[in-house]
Motif scaffolding. Structure first.
Motif, PDB file in Angstrom:
ATOM      1  N   ASP A 234       9.774   3.560  -4.133  1.00 46.23           N
ATOM      2  CA  ASP A 234       9.949   3.922  -2.860  1.00 46.23           C
ATOM      3  C   ASP A 234       9.687   5.707  -3.156  1.00 46.23           C
ATOM      4  N   ALA A 235      10.312   6.116  -3.987  1.00 50.30           N
ATOM      5  CA  ALA A 235      10.037   7.676  -4.527  1.00 50.30           C
ATOM      6  C   ALA A 235       8.469   7.961  -4.809  1.00 50.30           C
ATOM      7  N   LEU A 236       7.651   7.093  -5.432  1.00 51.63           N
ATOM      8  CA  LEU A 236       6.622   7.400  -5.437  1.00 51.63           C
ATOM      9  C   LEU A 236       5.533   7.141  -4.425  1.00 51.63           C
ATOM     10  N   ALA A 237       6.065   6.282  -3.562  1.00 53.58           N
ATOM     11  CA  ALA A 237       5.344   6.047  -2.209  1.00 53.58           C
ATOM     12  C   ALA A 237       5.392   7.273  -1.590  1.00 53.58           C
ATOM     13  N   ARG A 238       6.733   7.823  -1.375  1.00 51.24           N
ATOM     14  CA  ARG A 238       6.845   8.989  -0.620  1.00 51.24           C
ATOM     15  C   ARG A 238       6.295  10.327  -0.999  1.00 51.24           C
ATOM     16  N   ARG A 239       6.519  10.479  -2.393  1.00 47.54           N
ATOM     17  CA  ARG A 239       6.190  11.854  -2.893  1.00 47.54           C
ATOM     18  C   ARG A 239       4.957  11.880  -3.540  1.00 47.54           C
ATOM     19  N   LEU A 240       4.140  10.563  -3.852  1.00 49.06           N
ATOM     20  CA  LEU A 240       2.762  10.744  -4.492  1.00 49.06           C
ATOM     21  C   LEU A 240       1.934   9.818  -3.652  1.00 49.06           C
ATOM     22  N   GLY A 241       2.261   9.200  -2.456  1.00 45.23           N
ATOM     23  CA  GLY A 241       1.381   8.376  -1.610  1.00 45.23           C
ATOM     24  C   GLY A 241       1.076   7.108  -2.523  1.00 45.23           C
ATOM     25  N   MET A 242       1.721   6.592  -3.283  1.00 41.64           N
ATOM     26  CA  MET A 242       1.385   5.408  -4.073  1.00 41.64           C
ATOM     27  C   MET A 242       1.840   4.186  -3.512  1.00 41.64           C
ATOM     28  N   GLY A 243       2.140   4.114  -2.055  1.00 44.66           N
ATOM     29  CA  GLY A 243       2.543   2.814  -1.693  1.00 44.66           C
ATOM     30  C   GLY A 243       1.490   1.791  -1.775  1.00 44.66           C
ATOM     31  N   GLY A 244       0.502   1.879  -1.592  1.00 45.33           N
ATOM     32  CA  GLY A 244      -0.652   1.215  -1.778  1.00 45.33           C
ATOM     33  C   GLY A 244      -1.142   0.673  -3.244  1.00 45.33           C
ATOM     34  N   ALA A 245      -0.331   1.183  -4.160  1.00 43.58           N
ATOM     35  CA  ALA A 245      -0.638   1.133  -5.603  1.00 43.58           C
ATOM     36  C   ALA A 245       0.424   0.129  -6.237  1.00 43.58           C
ATOM     37  N   VAL A 246       1.312  -0.209  -5.359  1.00 42.66           N
ATOM     38  CA  VAL A 246       2.510  -1.082  -5.827  1.00 42.66           C
ATOM     39  C   VAL A 246       2.459  -2.306  -5.269  1.00 42.66           C
TER      40      VAL A 246
END
Length: 264
Positions: A234-246
Motif C-alpha cells: 500500500d505504501a509503495l503504491a501510494r508514495r511511489l506509484g508502484m501499484g501496477g508493479a505488485v
C-alpha cells in the motif's frame, strides 16, 4: 577485511581460487544477505554435510573472507566485508545459469530470491529493480549522462529534482542525502536475476532500513529472501506509484528500460 599497504601486483589468481569451489561459492552467496548464519544452515544451503561445510568455512575464515562470531555454544558466520557480497553478485551476473532446481523446495526458494532478496544491505531481485524504476519515474533519480545508457555501470544515475520530497517521504532523513567519504551515496548493481539495475550504496541501505523499520519489508529467517508486507504494498503504491508493479504472487517487473550495464 583489512587493506594492508600494497607494494606488488595484486595476486588475483590466489583470491579467485577461493571462489572456484561450488561449496565455498554457495556458502558465500548464502551470506551475501549481510546476516550471520550457523554452520548447520550454511551446510543446508550448500547441500553438503556439516563436516564438508566446516572444512570450507575454516578455509574461508583463514583467508579473511568470513568472520566467526561465537554465541553461547554456537558459532555464527558472516562476511568480513560488504565488498565480498558485491563481488559475488557481480560474478553471478556473469555466470551461466545452473540447471533448474529438481525439488519443489529448491524451486520455491529460488523463486523467492528472484522476487525479492537482500543484497548485503539493500533490496534486490524484482522488488529492488521495481523500486529503482519507480524512483526514476518519480524524478528522485535521473540518468547521470542524460540518457539511459551509460559507460559507468556503478553510477548511471544521480539524484533528481524530486529527490528530497520523494526520499524523505519514504523515511530517509534529508541529512543523509549528502556525500560521505566513508561510503558513496549512490551505487547501482546489475541485478543478476533481472539483468537490470537496482539501487545500492548508502541510499539503498537507508531505504531498506526505512522500509523494515516501517514494517513494509520483512526478512525471512536463515535466507536472503525478503517479503513485501500488505502495508508495504500500500505504501509503495501510494508514495511511489508502484501499484501496477505488485501482484499476489510477488513483485512484477515494471516497464523495461533495457538491459543496463554492476551486484545482486
Amino acid at each position: 577485511m583489512t587493506s594492508p599497504t600494497r607494494t606488488g601486483e595484486p595476486d588475483i589468481a590466489r583470491v579467485a581460487s577461493l571462489f572456484a569451489n561450488g561449496t565455498r561459492a554457495r556458502i558465500l552467496m548464502a551470506l551475501a544477505g549481510g546476516h550471520s548464519l550457523p554452520a548447520s544452515a550454511l551446510a543446508e544451503h550448500a547441500g553438503v554435510t556439516p563436516q564438508a561445510a566446516s572444512t570450507q568455512l575454516n578455509r574461508l575464515s583463514r583467508a579473511g573472507l568470513i568472520a566467526v562470531r561465537p554465541s553461547g555454544r554456537n558459532r555464527y558466520y558472516e562476511l568480513a566485508d560488504r565488498r565480498i557480497a558485491e563481488l559475488m553478485e557481480s560474478l553471478a551476473a556473469l555466470a551461466p545459469a545452473q540447471p533448474v532446481a529438481r525439488t519443489l523446495r529448491a524451486s520455491n526458494r529460488n523463486e523467492a530470491l528472484r522476487r525479492a532478496r537482500l543484497c548485503y544491505d539493500h533490496a534486490a531481485g524484482r522488488l529492488g529493480v521495481a523500486i529503482t524504476e519507480a524512483l526514476l519515474n518519480s524524478g528522485a533519480l535521473v540518468p547521470a549522462g542524460g540518457t539511459l545508457q551509460t559507460e559507468n555501470a556503478e553510477h548511471p544515475y544521480r539524484l533528481g529534482p524530486a529527490a528530497i520530497p520523494v526520499l524523505t517521504g519514504l523515511g530517509v532523513p534529508e541529512s543523509h542525502l549528502t556525500d560521505d567519504q566513508r561510503r558513496p551515496l549512490l551505487r547501482f548493481c546489475l541485478d543478476w536475476t533481472e539483468q537490470r539495475h537496482h539501487l545500492a550504496g548508502r541510499l539503498g541501505a537507508d531505504l531498506f532500513n526505512a522500509f523494515t523499520t516501517a514494517g513494509w519489508i520483512t526478512r525471512a529467517p536463515h535466507t536472503r529472501a525478503l517479503h513485501l508486507t500488505p502495508a508495504g504494498e500500500d505504501a509503495l503504491a501510494r508514495r511511489l506509484g508502484m501499484g501496477g508493479a505488485v501482484d499476489p504472487g510477488g513483485i512484477r517487473a515494471v516497464g523495461d528500460r533495457g538491459s543496463l550495464n554492476g551486484c545482486g
